[in-house]
Write an enzyme that holds these catalytic residues in place. Structure first.
Site: not given
Length: 294
Positions: A39, A67, A81, A173
């Site tokens: 993203d 991550y 987000d 997310r």
């Protein structure tokens, strides 16, 4: 031009724009694509496949991804987000570090996860985020993903950082959102870094700024072998006769009599020729041909 580029995408740039930055170095006659979207809010490892290596995207997708994400608990948004419409949660419970650590254990393993409304998931052939932007109701079915590791690396109310390793298709997310929901609250992701995809680590990546200083020849020096898409598989050298058979789509006997299900093969000079799959009878067949030179 043939190979894999380990690119460090900066925040604020789309994955498509990052690929376009590579295209400006390679020229439009060479096919370029990426394996695993990041993203715009996110930064970190973006694997860019160049030339016939674009045929190896499915292999790269099989690698686990790591991550580091930052989340703000007690808030929610339509995008899950900080880039969406942020709303504080009324009467949100107080959550402690111990609460979050305990909740993490519930999300390790195979889990059902619903992607965000604003995501690239296709619904009846259309991207969910395009439907959501038009105000249309988006019903996204849950999917199974695998969380290999999950832990809290920092907690400073209302923010916490999660470190995770997960399967392809996982939405970080959604993971932060669902974890907060399990504690009776909500959370939005405010920052995300992808630190690795399989053998491709962020410490070995090239930044977009450095990419812009390269010409075509110097870019080639940064390309990794296409066989890193099957990094644990052996690579064998074939004589000209076998190379010709592979390029023509024919099966060959395994000169090594090995057992690995996948192999890479080169010609006698070391030029990548194909990715081979072993059949049940031990013969090797070309799965992805990287060169048509015979």
């Amino acid at each position: 031009m043939l190979g894999i580029l380990n690119l460090n995408k900066p925040p604020g740039m789309s994955s498509r724009d990052a690929v376009n930055a590579v295209v400006r170095r390679t020229g439009r006659k060479i096919k370029v694509g990426h394996a695993g979207t990041l993203d715009p809010i996110a930064q970190g490892v973006l694997i860019v496949l160049i030339g016939k290596a674009t045929r190896l995207a499915d292999f790269v997708h099989q690698y686990p991804k790591s991550y580091s994400g930052t989340f703000r608990i007690g808030y929610q948004s339509n995008t899950d987000d900080s880039e969406g419409d942020i709303v504080p949660v009324e009467d949100a419970p107080n959550v402690t570090l111990n609460d979050i650590e305990a909740a993490c254990q519930q999300f390790v393993g195979d889990i059902q996860q619903t992607p965000p409304q604003f995501s690239a998931v296709k619904i009846n052939g259309k991207r969910a985020y395009k439907l959501a932007r038009r105000g249309e109701s988006v019903d996204i079915p849950p999917r199974q993903v695998t969380i290999h590791k999950l832990g809290v690396s920092r907690f400073s109310d209302p923010e916490f950082d999660l470190e995770m390793t997960c399967s392809t298709g996982t939405y970080v997310r959604s993971l932060g959102r669902d974890l907060a929901r399990s504690l009776g609250s909500q959370a939005i992701m405010t920052d995300l870094t992808r630190s690795s995809i399989g053998p491709f680590g962020i410490s070995d990546s090239i930044s977009v700024d450095d990419l812009k200083t390269l010409d075509r020849n110097s870019l080639e020096q940064h390309l990794l072998s296409p066989f890193m898409a099957i990094s644990d598989a052996p690579v064998i050298r074939l004589n000209p006769e076998l190379v010709k058979m592979i390029c023509n789509g024919r099966f060959i006997d395994d000169p090594t009599n090995g057992e690995h299900p996948w192999l890479g093969c080169t010609d006698e000079s070391g030029k990548p020729i194909a990715v081979l799959k072993r059949n049940d009878d031990g013969q090797l067949r070309p799965k992805v041909v990287l060169s048509h030179d015979v």
